[in-house]
Scaffold this motif. Sequence first.
Motif, short mmCIF file in Angstrom:
data_model
loop_
_atom_site.label_atom_id
_atom_site.label_comp_id
_atom_site.label_asym_id
_atom_site.label_seq_id
_atom_site.Cartn_x
_atom_site.Cartn_y
_atom_site.Cartn_z
N MET A 1 0.70 -1.18 -0.47
CA MET A 1 0.13 0.12 0.23
C MET A 1 0.78 1.13 0.00
O MET A 1 0.23 2.45 0.00
N ASN A 2 1.89 1.61 0.59
CA ASN A 2 3.16 2.31 0.66
C ASN A 2 4.30 1.96 -0.77
O ASN A 2 4.54 3.52 -0.85
N TYR A 3 4.23 1.87 -0.72
CA TYR A 3 5.76 1.07 -1.80
C TYR A 3 4.62 1.54 -3.38
O TYR A 3 4.07 0.12 -3.69
N THR A 4 6.30 2.10 -4.24
CA THR A 4 5.70 2.65 -5.40
C THR A 4 6.57 2.86 -6.03
O THR A 4 7.47 2.67 -5.82
N SER A 5 7.00 2.65 -7.52
CA SER A 5 7.89 2.83 -8.27
C SER A 5 8.36 3.81 -8.34
O SER A 5 7.40 5.05 -7.86
N ARG A 6 9.59 4.16 -9.26
CA ARG A 6 10.45 5.42 -8.63
C ARG A 6 9.06 6.32 -10.01
O ARG A 6 9.68 7.65 -8.90
N ARG A 7 9.23 6.27 -10.72
CA ARG A 7 8.30 6.99 -11.54
C ARG A 7 6.52 7.43 -11.04
O ARG A 7 6.87 8.93 -10.93
N GLU A 8 6.36 6.39 -10.39
CA GLU A 8 5.14 7.02 -9.24
C GLU A 8 5.62 7.99 -8.78
O GLU A 8 4.01 9.07 -8.28
N SER A 9 6.37 7.67 -7.71
CA SER A 9 6.61 8.05 -6.75
C SER A 9 7.31 9.64 -7.35
O SER A 9 7.32 10.77 -6.18
N LEU A 10 8.18 9.62 -7.97
CA LEU A 10 8.09 11.01 -8.28
C LEU A 10 6.57 12.02 -8.18
O LEU A 10 7.15 12.94 -8.61
N GLU A 11 6.07 11.52 -9.50
CA GLU A 11 4.83 12.47 -9.65
C GLU A 11 4.32 12.42 -8.58
O GLU A 11 3.45 14.01 -8.68
N GLU A 12 4.05 11.26 -7.50
CA GLU A 12 3.73 11.93 -5.77
C GLU A 12 4.30 13.33 -5.58
O GLU A 12 3.24 13.98 -4.83
N ILE A 13 5.36 13.30 -5.68
CA ILE A 13 6.30 14.81 -4.55
C ILE A 13 5.78 15.85 -5.66
O ILE A 13 5.73 16.83 -4.99
N GLN A 14 6.11 15.31 -6.56
CA GLN A 14 5.08 16.59 -8.18
C GLN A 14 3.58 17.19 -6.95
O GLN A 14 3.83 18.52 -6.83
N ARG A 15 2.87 16.56 -7.12
CA ARG A 15 1.35 16.56 -7.02
C ARG A 15 1.66 17.40 -5.51
O ARG A 15 0.96 18.11 -5.47
N VAL A 16 2.33 16.85 -5.10
CA VAL A 16 2.22 17.08 -2.83
C VAL A 16 3.12 18.58 -3.16
O VAL A 16 2.55 19.55 -2.31
N MET A 17 3.91 18.78 -4.04
CA MET A 17 4.56 20.09 -3.63
C MET A 17 3.55 21.12 -4.85
O MET A 17 2.99 22.22 -4.30
N LYS A 18 2.87 20.85 -5.40
CA LYS A 18 1.98 21.48 -6.07
C LYS A 18 1.09 22.21 -5.49
O LYS A 18 0.44 22.91 -5.48
N SER A 19 0.02 20.87 -4.65
CA SER A 19 -0.97 20.96 -4.03
C SER A 19 -0.72 21.91 -3.11
O SER A 19 -1.44 22.84 -2.13
N ARG A 20 0.63 21.55 -2.31
CA ARG A 20 0.98 22.87 -1.47
C ARG A 20 1.77 24.75 -1.38
O ARG A 20 0.48 25.35 -0.74
N LEU A 21 1.38 24.22 -2.97
CA LEU A 21 1.93 25.99 -3.61
C LEU A 21 0.36 26.50 -3.80
O LEU A 21 0.17 27.96 -3.93
N ILE A 22 -0.79 25.68 -4.03
CA ILE A 22 -1.94 26.42 -4.54
C ILE A 22 -2.70 27.32 -3.83
O ILE A 22 -3.10 28.22 -4.63
N PRO A 23 -2.85 27.59 -2.66
CA PRO A 23 -3.34 28.56 -2.07
C PRO A 23 -2.44 29.91 -2.12
O PRO A 23 -2.70 30.73 -1.94
N VAL A 24 -1.02 29.75 -2.10
CA VAL A 24 -0.13 30.87 -2.31
C VAL A 24 -0.57 31.34 -3.67
O VAL A 24 -0.66 32.88 -4.09
#
Length: 627
Positions: free
Chosen positions: A89-112
């Motif tokens: 449930m927690n381990y994903t491939s390298r590509r999926e992990s990098l995509e998730e990192i980008q998604r989290v970063m963008k969602s964190r910057l949405i209010p700003v």
Amino acid sequence: MSRAQAENVIKNIIREIVQECAMRAQSVSDTLVAFMVKAVVLDPRNGFNVDRTLTKQDIEKLEELCLDKLMEKCSPSLDTIKMQVYFDMNYTSRRESLEEIQRVMKSRLIPVSRDITDSRVKTREECDALYRKIVTYILQRSAMGSPTDTKTMQEATAALQSVFPQTEVGTFMVLFKKDKEQQLVELTMLVTGILLFNKVSKKEEVEVHINDLIPTVVKEVLPVTTKSIENELHVTQSLAWKYTALLEELTDPDVQHKQCDMPIVLLKQALYNVRQHEVFLKMLLADADLCTKHIEMLQTELSSKMKLLKETMQSKTAVPTATVFPVFKVLSKLWSGLQDEAELLNILSNITLSLQPFLASQAKIFSEPYLDGLLEGSEVKTDEQRMTESSDERIDPDQLTPQEWLLPETTTSFNELPQQYNGFCGYTFVNRDGLLLPGNPHIGVLKHKGKLYVFSSKQAALNFACSPDDFVEKVAEKAKYSPELIQLLKLPQQFSCVSPYSEFLTLLQLQPGESLLVTKCESGTQTDIHPMETNIVKSYEWNEWELRRKALKLADLRTKVTHSTQTDLSHLRRENVTQTWLPKDAACQSKRDGESNVPKPQIYLAGLRGQRNAQVAKINLTRSVDE
């Protein structure tokens, strides 16, 4: 039982088990319960009849058995299953992990970002506040420093002013929202590149030191993650070798067994537990090593780009933006890549730490002193030693023509071949009552029905090759008694085929989030927009306003009159409205304007003054219109 009915039964079973576990102060996930239901159905000891549909008594029995297994205390088998569910449930491939990192970063910057793009600037103070918000956004997105640090804000503001003066805020405000967001991204890249260049330019050395170009988070995570995973792997492998040596001696029919007060089944569960932990740690270590290599490549490229930029900037007082801006953007991308790799290392480190609690049961049952006491006088061999001892035993394919054997000398990418049973010897597993011994591919890899099998010895390979289908079936039958082996030996698809409850187990595989039981793959389909031209509805109109226009055209109110009547019963009970087509203003215009003119009369009288008896003379000075 229809498919829909079976789905409802499975959902009800899972829901009731989860609720019952919660009432017993035990929190379990739907995925864990679904896997346990499948394991209970597969276990022949539970005696589910394959010739009839599940009755109410069968369902109650199934729920009770699942609850008993889920509520077990100090069970290495249950810990292994929980470990498998957690990792899946927690381990994903390298590509999926990098995509998730980008998604989290963008969602964190949405209010700003929204605060900037939706701002309406009217005064000078509001303009200054918006400019500070842009600087804050850049710092948060680039991770070049904290917006609360005064010095960092000043440096970032100065860098931003060099590419985006405050006077350009008005131009920025008239852009569309998408254009504003795109410009914020470009400004972030430029400012990040400028800050990196300024950071290195403060050094007096000509050469760019690579340590100056490493983000702080990389410096903190890089030396720790790989080392911690290697230490965990070393401890786990030591335990696996000890359990293997002990079980190898206890299951050998030719050797007199030692006295052991612990059941062999617990030793096997402990071995499966540490072997599964070893498999997961090797996957994490491989990803960590790959991250380390990417970080080294990014650092080298970043250093070379920075050196080139310094040489370009030193020799000139002014450099065209077309020359330096692309380099600044490249520096920013490399910097962001280092940040992503560091975040990925942090994720791998967190997963490694989260796997440790799943070893608690076997560590509690078999403490290190107790295990060493059981092994007193026994030789503990490492996996490498076993490989070395069996490397001299080689299969001769010419002597075994009915079977296809793969050898290192005749096979490309030999070390990357996908091995069945996760690289363990299937013959030893069957012949030694569930003992897991790693196979040695250099003995020879048997290819049977598209699958590759490795063995711990030449004799094991020959015996397995005599009747491979029988041994494959025996491996599956033995794995039914230990549900954790379904994932450890990579057997989920095989069980979905051999089980008499194929429909029931197939539905279990389709539970949301149950990727333990389903092999995932990416797929896509593409169709023509209009495969059949005759099926196109020419009269279809998607625009609502166009439909209203057509409706008004059909109504043709110019030739219609709205009538209304009122009776005594409806008097003063509702409003009456009459609609008519109002007349329009009319005007008439001739083809051209016309005009006429007459001569202006001018008459001069002479002799009016100066003489008493003078004669007055009248002179006509009127000129013709044509003159």
